[in-house]
Design an enzyme around this catalytic site. Structure first.
Site, PDB file in Angstrom:
ATOM      1  N   TRP A 102     -24.371  18.266 126.293  1.00 19.76           N
ATOM      2  CA  TRP A 102     -25.223  18.388 125.104  1.00 19.76           C
ATOM      3  C   TRP A 102     -26.689  18.295 125.476  1.00 19.76           C
ATOM      4  O   TRP A 102     -27.522  18.995 124.908  1.00 19.76           O
ATOM      5  CB  TRP A 102     -24.841  17.340 124.060  1.00 19.76           C
ATOM      6  CG  TRP A 102     -23.477  17.579 123.487  1.00 19.76           C
ATOM      7  CD1 TRP A 102     -22.396  16.756 123.597  1.00 19.76           C
ATOM      8  CD2 TRP A 102     -23.028  18.730 122.741  1.00 19.76           C
ATOM      9  NE1 TRP A 102     -21.313  17.322 122.963  1.00 19.76           N
ATOM     10  CE2 TRP A 102     -21.674  18.524 122.433  1.00 19.76           C
ATOM     11  CE3 TRP A 102     -23.644  19.897 122.314  1.00 19.76           C
ATOM     12  CZ2 TRP A 102     -20.910  19.450 121.704  1.00 19.76           C
ATOM     13  CZ3 TRP A 102     -22.894  20.834 121.596  1.00 19.76           C
ATOM     14  CH2 TRP A 102     -21.550  20.599 121.292  1.00 19.76           C
ATOM     15  N   ASP A 171     -30.434  12.132 120.715  1.00 16.89           N
ATOM     16  CA  ASP A 171     -29.268  12.736 120.073  1.00 16.89           C
ATOM     17  C   ASP A 171     -28.216  11.631 119.991  1.00 16.89           C
ATOM     18  O   ASP A 171     -27.636  11.238 120.998  1.00 16.89           O
ATOM     19  CB  ASP A 171     -28.776  13.910 120.921  1.00 16.89           C
ATOM     20  CG  ASP A 171     -27.524  14.558 120.345  1.00 16.89           C
ATOM     21  OD1 ASP A 171     -27.000  14.074 119.325  1.00 16.89           O
ATOM     22  OD2 ASP A 171     -27.069  15.576 120.924  1.00 16.89           O
ATOM     23  N   LYS A 195     -18.993  12.948 113.492  1.00 15.94           N
ATOM     24  CA  LYS A 195     -18.325  11.985 114.368  1.00 15.94           C
ATOM     25  C   LYS A 195     -18.252  10.612 113.700  1.00 15.94           C
ATOM     26  O   LYS A 195     -17.175  10.112 113.464  1.00 15.94           O
ATOM     27  CB  LYS A 195     -19.028  11.903 115.716  1.00 15.94           C
ATOM     28  CG  LYS A 195     -18.623  13.033 116.660  1.00 15.94           C
ATOM     29  CD  LYS A 195     -19.682  14.066 116.873  1.00 15.94           C
ATOM     30  CE  LYS A 195     -19.182  15.240 117.699  1.00 15.94           C
ATOM     31  NZ  LYS A 195     -20.286  16.059 118.187  1.00 15.94           N
TER      32      LYS A 195
HETATM   33  C1  PLP Z   1     -20.912  17.095 118.708  1.00 15.55           C
HETATM   34  C2  PLP Z   1     -22.218  16.919 119.356  1.00 15.55           C
HETATM   35  C3  PLP Z   1     -23.242  17.868 119.232  1.00 15.55           C
HETATM   36  C4  PLP Z   1     -23.044  19.177 118.508  1.00 15.55           C
HETATM   37  O1  PLP Z   1     -23.053  18.989 117.144  1.00 15.55           O
HETATM   38  P1  PLP Z   1     -23.003  20.231 116.132  1.00 15.55           P
HETATM   39  O2  PLP Z   1     -23.164  19.533 114.835  1.00 15.55           O
HETATM   40  O3  PLP Z   1     -21.686  20.898 116.314  1.00 15.55           O
HETATM   41  O4  PLP Z   1     -24.129  21.130 116.456  1.00 15.55           O
HETATM   42  C5  PLP Z   1     -24.450  17.603 119.830  1.00 15.55           C
HETATM   43  N1  PLP Z   1     -24.658  16.487 120.527  1.00 15.55           N
HETATM   44  C6  PLP Z   1     -23.698  15.550 120.682  1.00 15.55           C
HETATM   45  C7  PLP Z   1     -23.972  14.320 121.471  1.00 15.55           C
HETATM   46  C8  PLP Z   1     -22.452  15.747 120.110  1.00 15.55           C
HETATM   47  O5  PLP Z   1     -21.488  14.827 120.258  1.00 15.55           O
END
Ligand code: PLP
Length: 359
Positions: A102, A171, A195
């Site tokens: 990511w 993030d 999540k």
């Molecule tokens: C799942 C995830 C993403 C992607 O998220 P989307 O909402 O599908 O764009 C980005 N960063 C992390 C750390 C993730 O776990």
């Protein structure tokens, strides 16, 4: 019907109480004779949902009035672009720590917008650890330092956050609300909801207000943090149902006793699985370095491809969902976000022990 033993990485398990509450209100929310997704986003009953979701998040994470909370669309992935578009002004550098897929994706988008620099990386070690970050070498002209607090795919997590003297951007898609941390440490935090916060469709952005002045008028309106903040994330129609579910998840989290209580349970849950790995005498091999282990995504392998396959097939048969590793790395991964009950984690550990005994 019995609920699945859901270890999905995202979208992931939601608290049963939240689903039941949503179900109860599906046809008639608060006496309106309409479901939440049928309400006007400019109506009083929806505004209440919107504002209480925001207030609850501020309360749970102790977010001061120096910050704005935004509810945006486009997932965490759109933030990979919005962050450099808004914060990476021409004379500055976006600094990235590479700790997994990511963060690589975040960097790739920033490279299209402006100047970037990789200030630490654990790529060569297969992202098994959170890389060492030498904060002294950070360019004072950096626009921000970007990190990924929990690496969903490799199963690593920052155990404590670096001190940097430029805005720290994180993030937190896969570990927000899972443990206490000091928001004041950060310039911007973002998280796709699917999540730990709710369903997909809404992305939470917590941004320090003094960063809003960096957003240029030339940006597309919908991608401009300042405009989103000024309009309270109601510039256009927000994902009303997703925000309602987010509100219910936040109420659930508060009812659990808040982030500190949730963190305690998360620690117990993670320990159950890591103990099952560590006590297996090498039958299960943890992927992440021990000092970088994630309490949200437990990644492991068995000794051979055949064993991995047999394990996953039998786990599936036994009712466990989502235990396969990410398609880019293979192996096994159990995602144990806030809403995954500890009993389900115990069941998985028991299954791991039984499988080991059989082979
Ligand atoms: C799942 C995830 C993403 C992607 O998220 P989307 O909402 O599908 O764009 C980005 N960063 C992390 C750390 C993730 O776990």
């Amino acid at each position: 019907m019995e609920r699945a033993l859901n270890f999905n990485a995202g979208p992931a398990a939601l608290p049963k109480e939240v689903l039941l509450e949503a179900q109860k209100n599906m046809l008639n929310f608060n006496g309106t004779g309409m479901g939440v997704m049928e309400l006007s986003h400019r109506s009083k009953p929806y505004e209440e949902v919107h504002h209480s979701a925001k207030a609850l998040l501020k309360q749970l994470l102790n977010i001061s009035d120096d910050y704005d909370v935004l509810f945006l669309q486009g997932g965490a992935s759109l933030q990979f672009s919005m962050i450099p578009m808004n914060l990476l002004t021409e004379d500055k550098i976006g600094c990235y720590v590479l700790s997994g897929s990511w963060s690589e994706k975040a960097l790739k988008e920033a490279q299209k917008i402006g100047r970037t620099e990789i200030i630490a990386s654990s790529k060569e070690q297969g992202f098994k650890d959170i890389p060492e970050l030498n904060t002294e070498n950070i360019d004072p002209n950096a626009a921000y330092v970007h990190i990924t607090s929990n690496n969903t795919i490799f199963g690593t997590q920052w155990q404590s956050f670096p001190e940097v003297n430029v805005p720290l951007v994180a993030d937190m898609s896969s570990d927000i609300l899972s443990r206490p941390f000091d928001v004041n440490h950060f310039g911007l935090i973002y998280a796709g909801a699917q999540k730990n916060l709710g369903p997909s469709g809404v992305t939470v952005v917590i941004i320090k207000k003094d960063l809003l002045s960096r957003s240029s008028d030339q940006l597309p309106t919908m991608l401009n943090y300042q405009i989103q903040a000024k309009n309270d994330s109601l510039y256009n129609t927000p994902p009303t149902l997703a925000i309602y579910l987010l509100k219910l998840v936040l109420e659930w989290a508060a009812a659990q006793g808040g982030v500190e209580k949730i963190a305690k349970v998360n620690e117990e849950k993670a320990k159950i699985l890591y103990d099952a790995i560590d006590e297996s005498e090498g039958f299960y091999i943890g992927y992440a370095g021990k000092n970088s282990r994630s309490k949200m995504n437990v990644t492991f392998n068995l000794q051979t491809d055949e064993l991995n396959k047999a394990f996953l097939a039998q786990a599936k048969e036994a009712g466990f969902v989502g235990v396969n590793g990410h398609r880019s790395v293979g192996g096994c991964r159990a995602s144990i976000y806030n809403a995954v009950p500890i009993e389900n984690v115990e069941k998985l550990a028991k299954f791991m022990k039984e499988f080991k005994a059989k082979y």
